[in-house]
Design a protein around this motif. Structure first.
Motif, PDB file in Angstrom:
ATOM      1  N   ARG A   1       0.838  -1.195   0.000  1.00  0.00           N
ATOM      2  CA  ARG A   1       0.000   0.000   0.000  1.00  0.00           C
ATOM      3  C   ARG A   1       0.873   1.245   0.000  1.00  0.00           C
ATOM      4  O   ARG A   1       1.854   1.316   0.744  1.00  0.00           O
ATOM      5  N   ALA A   2       0.512   2.207  -0.842  1.00  0.00           N
ATOM      6  CA  ALA A   2       1.250   3.465  -0.882  1.00  0.00           C
ATOM      7  C   ALA A   2       0.852   4.334   0.303  1.00  0.00           C
ATOM      8  O   ALA A   2      -0.239   4.214   0.850  1.00  0.00           O
ATOM      9  N   GLY A   3       1.755   5.233   0.684  1.00  0.00           N
ATOM     10  CA  GLY A   3       1.438   6.191   1.731  1.00  0.00           C
ATOM     11  C   GLY A   3       1.570   5.619   3.116  1.00  0.00           C
ATOM     12  O   GLY A   3       2.143   4.560   3.334  1.00  0.00           O
ATOM     13  N   GLY A   4       1.052   6.337   4.081  1.00  0.00           N
ATOM     14  CA  GLY A   4       1.156   5.934   5.481  1.00  0.00           C
ATOM     15  C   GLY A   4      -0.169   6.051   6.178  1.00  0.00           C
ATOM     16  O   GLY A   4      -1.207   6.280   5.557  1.00  0.00           O
ATOM     17  N   GLN A   5      -0.156   5.914   7.499  1.00  0.00           N
ATOM     18  CA  GLN A   5      -1.417   5.931   8.227  1.00  0.00           C
ATOM     19  C   GLN A   5      -1.979   7.337   8.378  1.00  0.00           C
ATOM     20  O   GLN A   5      -3.075   7.516   8.895  1.00  0.00           O
TER      21      GLN A   5
ATOM     22  N   GLY B   1      -6.403  27.124  -3.971  1.00  0.00           N
ATOM     23  CA  GLY B   1      -6.140  27.917  -5.164  1.00  0.00           C
ATOM     24  C   GLY B   1      -5.978  27.107  -6.421  1.00  0.00           C
ATOM     25  O   GLY B   1      -6.815  27.172  -7.313  1.00  0.00           O
ATOM     26  N   THR B   2      -4.908  26.332  -6.521  1.00  0.00           N
ATOM     27  CA  THR B   2      -4.631  25.578  -7.743  1.00  0.00           C
ATOM     28  C   THR B   2      -4.447  24.103  -7.446  1.00  0.00           C
ATOM     29  O   THR B   2      -4.129  23.713  -6.316  1.00  0.00           O
ATOM     30  N   ALA B   3      -4.615  23.296  -8.486  1.00  0.00           N
ATOM     31  CA  ALA B   3      -4.418  21.855  -8.343  1.00  0.00           C
ATOM     32  C   ALA B   3      -2.982  21.534  -7.955  1.00  0.00           C
ATOM     33  O   ALA B   3      -2.725  20.610  -7.184  1.00  0.00           O
ATOM     34  N   THR B   4      -2.042  22.320  -8.481  1.00  0.00           N
ATOM     35  CA  THR B   4      -0.622  22.091  -8.160  1.00  0.00           C
ATOM     36  C   THR B   4      -0.365  22.276  -6.670  1.00  0.00           C
ATOM     37  O   THR B   4       0.321  21.462  -6.039  1.00  0.00           O
ATOM     38  N   THR B   5      -0.932  23.336  -6.104  1.00  0.00           N
ATOM     39  CA  THR B   5      -0.759  23.580  -4.669  1.00  0.00           C
ATOM     40  C   THR B   5      -1.406  22.478  -3.852  1.00  0.00           C
ATOM     41  O   THR B   5      -0.820  21.973  -2.875  1.00  0.00           O
ATOM     42  N   LEU B   6      -2.613  22.057  -4.225  1.00  0.00           N
ATOM     43  CA  LEU B   6      -3.287  20.984  -3.494  1.00  0.00           C
ATOM     44  C   LEU B   6      -2.487  19.694  -3.566  1.00  0.00           C
ATOM     45  O   LEU B   6      -2.295  19.013  -2.553  1.00  0.00           O
ATOM     46  N   ARG B   7      -2.008  19.353  -4.757  1.00  0.00           N
ATOM     47  CA  ARG B   7      -1.256  18.106  -4.910  1.00  0.00           C
ATOM     48  C   ARG B   7       0.000  18.119  -4.030  1.00  0.00           C
ATOM     49  O   ARG B   7       0.333  17.106  -3.399  1.00  0.00           O
ATOM     50  N   ARG B   8       0.684  19.258  -3.986  1.00  0.00           N
ATOM     51  CA  ARG B   8       1.907  19.343  -3.185  1.00  0.00           C
ATOM     52  C   ARG B   8       1.619  19.139  -1.697  1.00  0.00           C
ATOM     53  O   ARG B   8       2.252  18.311  -1.041  1.00  0.00           O
ATOM     54  N   HIS B   9       0.658  19.865  -1.172  1.00  0.00           N
ATOM     55  CA  HIS B   9       0.337  19.758   0.257  1.00  0.00           C
ATOM     56  C   HIS B   9      -0.322  18.425   0.582  1.00  0.00           C
ATOM     57  O   HIS B   9      -0.083  17.849   1.640  1.00  0.00           O
ATOM     58  N   PHE B  10      -1.164  17.922  -0.308  1.00  0.00           N
ATOM     59  CA  PHE B  10      -1.853  16.652  -0.081  1.00  0.00           C
ATOM     60  C   PHE B  10      -0.841  15.513  -0.001  1.00  0.00           C
ATOM     61  O   PHE B  10      -0.892  14.691   0.919  1.00  0.00           O
ATOM     62  N   ASN B  11       0.073  15.474  -0.962  1.00  0.00           N
ATOM     63  CA  ASN B  11       1.081  14.409  -0.987  1.00  0.00           C
ATOM     64  C   ASN B  11       1.967  14.474   0.248  1.00  0.00           C
ATOM     65  O   ASN B  11       2.294  13.443   0.851  1.00  0.00           O
ATOM     66  N   ARG B  12       2.332  15.693   0.658  1.00  0.00           N
ATOM     67  CA  ARG B  12       3.199  15.856   1.820  1.00  0.00           C
ATOM     68  C   ARG B  12       2.481  15.452   3.111  1.00  0.00           C
ATOM     69  O   ARG B  12       3.085  14.857   4.005  1.00  0.00           O
ATOM     70  N   THR B  13       1.185  15.732   3.219  1.00  0.00           N
ATOM     71  CA  THR B  13       0.431  15.457   4.446  1.00  0.00           C
ATOM     72  C   THR B  13      -0.079  14.026   4.510  1.00  0.00           C
ATOM     73  O   THR B  13       0.034  13.354   5.536  1.00  0.00           O
ATOM     74  N   VAL B  14      -0.658  13.554   3.410  1.00  0.00           N
ATOM     75  CA  VAL B  14      -1.311  12.241   3.393  1.00  0.00           C
ATOM     76  C   VAL B  14      -0.360  11.128   2.984  1.00  0.00           C
ATOM     77  O   VAL B  14      -0.485   9.990   3.423  1.00  0.00           O
ATOM     78  N   GLY B  15       0.618  11.458   2.143  1.00  0.00           N
ATOM     79  CA  GLY B  15       1.589  10.451   1.729  1.00  0.00           C
ATOM     80  C   GLY B  15       1.346   9.888   0.358  1.00  0.00           C
ATOM     81  O   GLY B  15       2.160   9.113  -0.154  1.00  0.00           O
ATOM     82  N   VAL B  16       0.216  10.255  -0.268  1.00  0.00           N
ATOM     83  CA  VAL B  16      -0.090   9.824  -1.635  1.00  0.00           C
ATOM     84  C   VAL B  16      -0.724  10.998  -2.377  1.00  0.00           C
ATOM     85  O   VAL B  16      -1.293  11.894  -1.758  1.00  0.00           O
ATOM     86  N   PRO B  17      -0.676  11.022  -3.714  1.00  0.00           N
ATOM     87  CA  PRO B  17      -1.324  12.088  -4.478  1.00  0.00           C
ATOM     88  C   PRO B  17      -2.847  11.984  -4.385  1.00  0.00           C
ATOM     89  O   PRO B  17      -3.389  10.905  -4.083  1.00  0.00           O
TER      90      PRO B  17
END
Length: 311
Positions: free
Chosen positions: A189-193, A285-301
């Motif tokens: 499984r990708a990502g973490g808990q 704001g933008t999909a790019t910003t969401l993807r960056r923060h989402f991946n960093r916080t959740v662990g997956v895109p």
């Protein structure tokens, strides 16, 4: 003296207070695999939830195993039995690889096996583990941690991730994939808990943040600053930061970011909206910003998260 067959033996440490889910995961992965010799070790018949388990050997047999599995421990506020802790410590000293599942990490920590190491456990208990055992570096975000001879997994289903990781380490990816197919689970499984963590909000009506937090969550699509939040709460930014840290363990802006991510997760799960639309709806704001923060916080895109939780 440990023999070659002992090196391939997996011993499940069992005692009253263990969690049945993690225990049975280990039994399914290793007990049904002919490459492993599997046994349950305990000092007496063990009550596991509604089940009564009859061990194959005493706890002293753990020291003969190549791998020792310690299932989840139900009451993290209670000290695990001294004989279990000593048997796990002795097994590791004898050369066994020791792996804990979920809150079994509290047993390993009590045995001193996690001192100076990185470890994890169920996200709901990571703060307790870190406070009780300050020499352990607790990582709340990962599904498991492999330190070589000592391994720990996060909560519940992450026990399966760690067990499959052990099979993969012992016999290669093809073997782990075959076990995963048999059990109808993903081999990796990708990502973490962090994908599964809920963010607490103070429930008391008289809490200084009780009115502010719902006000924030109703305006996640808007740009908000610390000054905006302090003005709404009618306190200084300094007092606001202090209240936030006491209630949530983090800063106002970090809490706000996590709420935006949680709302994005909800929209990814429940709607067909595109990532651009969701980014605007959660104030990113933008999909790019969401993807960056989402991946960093959740662990997956975001796209991977949507496939996982809508599949």
């Amino acid at each position: 003296m440990r023999t070659l067959s002992d090196m391939h033996a997996v011993a499940l440490a069992a005692t009253d207070g263990m969690l049945s889910f993690e225990l049975t995961i280990a039994a399914e992965v290793f007990g049904e695999d002919p490459r492993y010799g599997f046994s349950v070790c305990g000092s007496a018949p063990v009550r596991v939830g509604r089940f009564l388990l009859e061990p194959d050997h005493g706890l002293e047999r753990l020291a003969r195993a190549g791998t020792v599995i310690v299932p989840g421990w139900a009451d993290v506020d209670a000290d695990p039995p001294a004989d279990l802790v000593e048997a796990v410590r002795a097994a590791h000293a004898a050369g066994a690889r020791v792996a804990s599942l979920c809150t079994g990490a509290f047993v390993l920590a009590a045995a001193g096996l996690l001192d100076g190491l990185r470890a994890t456990t169920h996200w709901a208990h990571t703060e307790v583990l870190a406070a009780r055992f300050p020499r352990v570096t607790v990582d709340a975000d990962v599904l498991y941690v492999d330190n070589g001879s000592v391994l720990t997994s996060a909560g519940k289903a992450a026990a399966m991730d760690l067990c499959l990781h052990l099979v993969r380490a012992d016999h290669g990816p093809a073997a782990a994939n075959a076990v995963a197919r048999r059990l109808v689970v993903p081999p990796h499984r990708a990502g973490g808990q962090a994908q599964y963590v809920s963010t607490p909000i103070p429930a008391r009506d008289d809490h200084p943040l009780a009115a502010l937090l719902p006000w924030i969550t109703a305006r996640l699509d808007q740009p908000l600053t610390v000054e905006d939040l302090a003005r709404q709460a009618k306190v200084s930014t300094r007092h606001l930061t202090r209240h936030f840290h006491a209630a949530t363990g983090t800063t106002p802006l970090r809490w706000l970011l996590v709420q935006r991510i949680r709302r994005a997760q909800e929209l990814l799960e429940k709607t067909d909206s595109g990532v651009d639309t969701i980014a605007a709806a959660v104030g990113m704001g933008t999909a790019t910003t969401l993807r960056r923060h989402f991946n960093r916080t959740v662990g997956v895109p975001p796209d991977t998260y949507r496939r996982t939780f809508r599949g």
